[in-house]
Design an enzyme around this catalytic site. Structure first.
Site, PDB file in Angstrom:
ATOM      1  N   LYS A  23       0.833  -1.205   0.000  1.00 30.08           N
ATOM      2  CA  LYS A  23       0.000   0.000   0.000  1.00 30.08           C
ATOM      3  C   LYS A  23       0.865   1.251   0.000  1.00 30.08           C
ATOM      4  O   LYS A  23       0.554   2.230  -0.700  1.00 30.08           O
ATOM      5  CB  LYS A  23      -0.898  -0.004   1.231  1.00 30.08           C
ATOM      6  CG  LYS A  23      -1.574   1.338   1.535  1.00 30.08           C
ATOM      7  CD  LYS A  23      -2.213   1.329   2.901  1.00 30.08           C
ATOM      8  CE  LYS A  23      -2.762   2.706   3.270  1.00 30.08           C
ATOM      9  NZ  LYS A  23      -1.665   3.684   3.522  1.00 30.08           N
ATOM     10  N   ASN A  24       1.952   1.251   0.770  1.00 30.73           N
ATOM     11  CA  ASN A  24       2.790   2.438   0.916  1.00 30.73           C
ATOM     12  C   ASN A  24       3.659   2.710  -0.309  1.00 30.73           C
ATOM     13  O   ASN A  24       4.374   3.718  -0.348  1.00 30.73           O
ATOM     14  CB  ASN A  24       3.684   2.313   2.151  1.00 30.73           C
ATOM     15  CG  ASN A  24       2.882   2.380   3.434  1.00 30.73           C
ATOM     16  OD1 ASN A  24       1.741   2.844   3.445  1.00 30.73           O
ATOM     17  ND2 ASN A  24       3.455   1.904   4.523  1.00 30.73           N
ATOM     18  N   CYS A 121      -5.179   9.142   8.661  1.00 31.36           N
ATOM     19  CA  CYS A 121      -5.375   8.494   9.958  1.00 31.36           C
ATOM     20  C   CYS A 121      -4.960   9.426  11.098  1.00 31.36           C
ATOM     21  O   CYS A 121      -3.984  10.163  10.988  1.00 31.36           O
ATOM     22  CB  CYS A 121      -4.572   7.195  10.023  1.00 31.36           C
ATOM     23  SG  CYS A 121      -5.185   5.908   8.908  1.00 31.36           S
ATOM     24  N   ARG A 126       1.140  14.997  11.436  1.00 35.84           N
ATOM     25  CA  ARG A 126       1.445  14.715  10.035  1.00 35.84           C
ATOM     26  C   ARG A 126       1.263  15.974   9.176  1.00 35.84           C
ATOM     27  O   ARG A 126       0.493  15.985   8.221  1.00 35.84           O
ATOM     28  CB  ARG A 126       0.568  13.569   9.516  1.00 35.84           C
ATOM     29  CG  ARG A 126       0.714  12.293  10.307  1.00 35.84           C
ATOM     30  CD  ARG A 126      -0.164  11.175   9.810  1.00 35.84           C
ATOM     31  NE  ARG A 126       0.398  10.566   8.620  1.00 35.84           N
ATOM     32  CZ  ARG A 126      -0.136   9.503   8.016  1.00 35.84           C
ATOM     33  NH1 ARG A 126      -1.240   8.972   8.477  1.00 35.84           N
ATOM     34  NH2 ARG A 126       0.421   8.996   6.953  1.00 35.84           N
ATOM     35  N   ASP A 311       4.494   0.989  11.742  1.00 34.96           N
ATOM     36  CA  ASP A 311       3.272   0.273  11.366  1.00 34.96           C
ATOM     37  C   ASP A 311       3.252  -1.170  11.855  1.00 34.96           C
ATOM     38  O   ASP A 311       2.203  -1.809  11.857  1.00 34.96           O
ATOM     39  CB  ASP A 311       3.089   0.283   9.842  1.00 34.96           C
ATOM     40  CG  ASP A 311       2.635   1.645   9.327  1.00 34.96           C
ATOM     41  OD1 ASP A 311       2.253   2.492  10.149  1.00 34.96           O
ATOM     42  OD2 ASP A 311       2.663   1.855   8.104  1.00 34.96           O
ATOM     43  N   ARG A 419      -8.849   0.203   3.505  1.00 37.12           N
ATOM     44  CA  ARG A 419      -7.882   1.112   2.883  1.00 37.12           C
ATOM     45  C   ARG A 419      -6.570   0.404   2.567  1.00 37.12           C
ATOM     46  O   ARG A 419      -5.914   0.737   1.579  1.00 37.12           O
ATOM     47  CB  ARG A 419      -7.576   2.294   3.810  1.00 37.12           C
ATOM     48  CG  ARG A 419      -8.567   3.431   3.781  1.00 37.12           C
ATOM     49  CD  ARG A 419      -7.998   4.609   4.569  1.00 37.12           C
ATOM     50  NE  ARG A 419      -6.682   4.982   4.092  1.00 37.12           N
ATOM     51  CZ  ARG A 419      -5.704   5.432   4.875  1.00 37.12           C
ATOM     52  NH1 ARG A 419      -5.881   5.557   6.176  1.00 37.12           N
ATOM     53  NH2 ARG A 419      -4.536   5.767   4.355  1.00 37.12           N
TER      54      ARG A 419
END
Length: 442
Positions: A23-24, A121, A126, A311, A419
């Site tokens: 995903k990243n 999130c 951030r 994560d 997601r």
């Protein structure tokens, strides 16, 4: 409406699931296709919401996207890139933060870009200041308005020299996507060097970029006039693989994660073994299992790559509630990542959070009044509860806790997990989990 998952826990997860591209990384590789003059082909693409969001944003900007979900491929043709309507971008982006990474490529292709209000999130501030400062240093004009941020580059973008105060992944991605077509040489010190960043470098190099990465976190880019499309297979999602490994450990199970690869997971695998879990690396994937006996408490500190990935922290904390003794976890990447432990405490876990830097060196949060260290005492049996998903990784961690707990838990808002975890309910079913999913009115 919101999605609700009823989980009958207390049973070990056993079986096989498959992980695809990270995903990243995948969403950033999709954005990189904007820079090419010819089409690109991306393989090993998961069916997750972030991919759908980026697909929609690309299509709004005139990129033709042809997907084959079964094969996991995306064909991206940017030959007709155009400006998108502000309202369409705002509506489609939703809570995604990915539009910020469109700015560099769109400034090169169109001379302008727009960013709506950004979500994401709730695990820390951030801020996008890094991104905007980087774009300004390249020569972009930034105009903040009540609806978002407009950017222009009437004179084009010029190479620059930038030093990051912290190795931010997002800021490094921004710089790479902007510098490759900027005039002259760009140098970034304090860069992030995560595997997903290196795979983005691979993609850009295939397109014709000239990028060097030094051992001291310095990245140098020589701007080029033209980039072509690429053909690339995305690296495996090391976060999803570790999440299922932690689920196997917390439930006393045995899970083979097809597609998982060892090189990107070395730090996690070492920690997994220290806790008392076992794994077997095979050509096709990695088997994670609880070998029996007690799990061991550990001292753990998250860090940027090659350290222990932030994560990975939340799913592993659930397993640490079942370890004998006191475990200490020091979070140094996101200041508010321990908000998810409240639900675990409500399920019977013994966890205390602290503002001090416990179990490691002092970090940038130590003097800023954030609860960024945790002490977990175990083993403690977990009991079923009603849970509200707070964010993507915390949500999957709550799901693991529900799977490990005795009784039936109700996990609300699990659509957030879509997601970043492809077909996760189908994977739960493949692993023998007992659950039901339904949509309920808020």
């Amino acid at each position: 409406m919101t999605d609700l998952l009823y989980v009958d826990g207390g049973n070990p997860l056993r079986g096989e699931i498959t992980v695809r591209g990270a995903k990243n990384f995948v969403s950033k590789a999709m954005v990189a296709a904007l820079l090419g003059e010819t089409p690109s082909l991306l393989r090993n693409v998961p069916e997750i919401r972030d991919v759908a969001v980026v697909t929609g944003l690309l299509e709004l900007h005139g990129v033709r996207v042809d997907a084959d979900p079964g094969a996991g491929t995306l064909h991206l043709d940017p030959s007709a890139v155009e400006s998108a309507h502000v309202a369409d971008i705002d509506t489609h982006a939703g809570a995604s933060r990915i539009p910020i990474l469109f700015c560099g490529p769109l400034l090169h292709r169109l001379g302008e870009a727009f960013i709506p209000d950004l979500g994401g999130c709730r695990i820390g501030d951030r801020p996008i200041n890094y991104h905007l400062d980087i774009l300004r240093q390249f020569g972009a004009e930034v105009d903040k308005t009540p609806t978002g941020i407009y950017l222009r580059a009437p004179r084009g973008l010029q190479g620059t020299k930038i030093a990051l105060p912290y190795p931010s992944v997002g800021a490094t991605e921004q710089l790479l996507l902007t510098a490759v077509r900027a005039e002259g040489i760009t140098e970034l010190s304090g860069a992030a060097i995560e595997p997903e960043i290196m795979d983005l470098v691979n993609v850009l190099q295939k397109m014709g970029a000239i990028i060097s990465v030094d051992t001291d976190r310095v990245i140098r880019i020589e701007g080029v006039d033209r980039l072509d499309g690429y053909q690339h297979t995305a690296l495996a999602d090391r976060v999803e693989a570790a999440s299922w490994g932690s689920a196997a450990l917390a439930t006393g199970g045995d899970v083979f994660v097809r597609g998982a690869t060892q090189p990107e997971m070395t730090t996690f695998l070492n920690t997994f073994r220290k806790v008392g879990g076992e794994f077997v690396v095979q050509d096709e994937g990695i088997r994670f299992f609880h070998p029996g006996g007690d799990l061991h408490s550990i001292q753990l500190e998250t860090d940027v790559h090659p350290g222990f990935m932030t994560d990975w922290q939340q799913p592993l904390v659930v397993a640490l509630t079942q370890a004998r003794g006191l475990s200490i976890v020091h979070e140094t990447v996101y200041e508010n990542r321990f908000g998810f432990v409240d639900a675990l405490i409500g399920m019977g876990a013994t966890i205390q959070v602290y503002k001090e830097c416990l179990g490691g060196r002092p970090c940038r949060f130590g003097q800023r009044n954030f609860y960024h260290s945790a002490v977990i005492s175990g083993p403690t049996p977990l009991s079923a509860a009603d849970i509200e998903v707070p964010d993507l990784r915390g949500g999957f961690s709550h799901l693991i806790a529900a799977l490990a707990a005795k009784g039936t838990s109700a996990v609300r808002g699990i659509s957030l997990i879509d997601r970043g975890y492809e077909h996760f309910t189908e994977k739960l079913e493949a692993l023998g989990a007992e659950f039901s999913r339904e949509a309920v009115r808020d």
